[in-house]
Enzyme design. Structure first.
Site, mmCIF file in Angstrom:
data_model
loop_
_atom_site.group_PDB
_atom_site.id
_atom_site.type_symbol
_atom_site.label_atom_id
_atom_site.label_comp_id
_atom_site.label_asym_id
_atom_site.label_seq_id
_atom_site.Cartn_x
_atom_site.Cartn_y
_atom_site.Cartn_z
ATOM 1 N N TRP A 99 0.841 -1.206 0.000
ATOM 2 C CA TRP A 99 0.000 0.000 0.000
ATOM 3 C C TRP A 99 0.867 1.244 0.000
ATOM 4 C CZ3 TRP A 99 -4.122 -1.475 -1.969
ATOM 5 C CH2 TRP A 99 -4.748 -2.658 -1.597
ATOM 6 N N ASP A 166 -1.777 6.639 6.363
ATOM 7 C CA ASP A 166 -2.813 5.699 5.928
ATOM 8 C C ASP A 166 -3.081 4.785 7.123
ATOM 9 O OD1 ASP A 166 -4.290 3.596 4.907
ATOM 10 O OD2 ASP A 166 -2.918 3.149 3.247
ATOM 11 N N LYS A 190 -11.993 -2.207 6.913
ATOM 12 C CA LYS A 190 -11.190 -3.088 7.751
ATOM 13 C C LYS A 190 -11.671 -3.076 9.195
ATOM 14 C CE LYS A 190 -8.544 -3.570 4.113
ATOM 15 N NZ LYS A 190 -7.543 -2.625 3.675
#
Ligand code: PLP
Length: 356
Positions: A99, A166, A190
């Site tokens: 990511w 993030d 999530k």
């Protein structure tokens, strides 16, 4: 048989969130209509957004001067928006996984990107330390929890330039000192809500400093000015997020949540360390994620992997396959996963040991 949900994302939600979402789908706020078929500008839905934003602020202790936004597009769109809005000439990134690498790739469209450190040399199995952040960069970007590799930065870093994180897969898992960050973002799927919602916590005074023109929808200021209602927001996921936030508040907030999460992670890591058939993929305990616990078969037992997979499935332990870039197993222990599920997993590991 009880199912234990270890999926990495979308992933387990509190039963409360699911039950309340079902009620809202049937009859939302006494309107006699479903949440699925009501205007996002109705007063009943505005009340949902307002309460969700204020619970964000309350639970994370967000200081004045920050705005909470509810957008679409996922964390991946934030890789673009962050750089679009904040990268003038140069930005610094810490590369701790897939990511982070994707965020770096997008930022390069907007200016110079300095990768201050990377753990790619060891398949991202550690968090780099001792790097130097260029003082003239516009911001420093980190990924606090590396969902795929199972590493996590669990402290709020002190840096000399605006810090951007993030937090897709660890938001609300622990208390965070928001004042140390200029912007935090993440996909909600999530730890918070069904897929479709992106949250952004932005410090208002970092905006408006880049020279380039920014298209309306890509501009944070647009969404701040329109209170997340510039276009139709993800109505149902916002409604579900509110339920999760109420659940979290009722449970005692992020301090209490962190205690539970630390306990769950300890139970599982202790068993991985103890059981001779398994080993962790992250060598340094300080770098191990409490959200995504990655482990593989120990040396000499690799051929038993599919046998353990079958045992796990037979016991109702679902979603344990490691990401294809790591292999082995990944148990995601998000907020909503009860300790009971972790114990079901460690019991299966012990039974596996006994069978051999
Ligand atoms: C899942 C994940 C993403 C990608 O999120 P999307 O909402 O699918 O774009 C980005 N960063 C992290 C840390 C993630 O866990």
């Amino acid at each position: 048989m009880k199912k234990h949900n270890f999926y990495a994302g979308p992933s387990i939600l509190p039963q409360y969130t699911i039950d309340e979402t079902i009620k809202g789908i049937q009859n939302f706020a006494g309107t006699g209509l479903s949440i699925l078929e009501i205007s996002h500008r109705s007063k009943e839905f505005i009340a949902v957004v307002d309460e969700a934003q204020s619970l964000f602020k309350e639970l994370l202790n967000i200081p004045d001067g920050y705005t909470v936004l509810f957008l679409g597009g996922g964390a991946s769109t934030q890789f673009v928006m962050v750089a679009y809005n904040l990268l003038n000439k140069k930005a610094a990134y810490l590369n701790t996984g897939t990511w982070a690498s994707n965020a770096i790739k997008e930022a390069k469209y907007f200016g110079e990107v300095v990768e201050v450190a990377s753990s790619k040399d060891k398949n991202f199995n550690y968090i780099p330390r001792g790097y130097v952040i260029p003082a003239d960069a516009d911001y420093f970007h980190i990924t606090t929890n590396n969902t795929i590799y199972g590493t996590e930065i669990r402290e709020d870093l002190d840096v000399n330039i605006p810090l951007i994180a993030d937090m897709s897969s660890d938001i609300f898992s622990r208390p965070v000192d928001i004042s140390k960050y200029a912007l935090i973002y993440g996909g909600a799927q999530k730890n918070l809500a069904p897929a479709g919602l992106t949250f952004v916590i932005v410090k208002n005074d970092i905006l408006g400093k880049v020279e380039r023109p920014i298209p309306t929808i890509m501009k944070y200021q647009t969404h701040i000015d329109k209170e997340s209602m510039f276009n139709t927001p993800p109505v149902l996921p916002i409604f579900s997020a509110l339920q999760t936030l109420r659940w979290l508040k009722n449970l005692g907030g992020v301090e209490e949540m962190e205690k539970i999460n630390l306990e769950k992670a300890k139970v599982l890591y202790d068993e991985i360390d103890r059981n001779k058939f398994f080993k962790p993929t992250i060598p340094n305990p300080a770098d191990r994620s409490i959200m995504n616990v990655c482990f593989i078969m120990n040396d000499g037992y690799v051929e038993l992997e599919s046998e353990f997979s079958s045992l796990a499935k037979a016991k109702g332990l679902l979603g344990l396959a490691g990401h294809r870039s790591v292999g082995g197993f990944r148990a995601s222990l998000y907020n909503a996963l009860p300790l009971e599920s972790v114990i079901a997993l460690t019991d299966a590991m012990k039974e596996f040991e006994k069978n051999h």
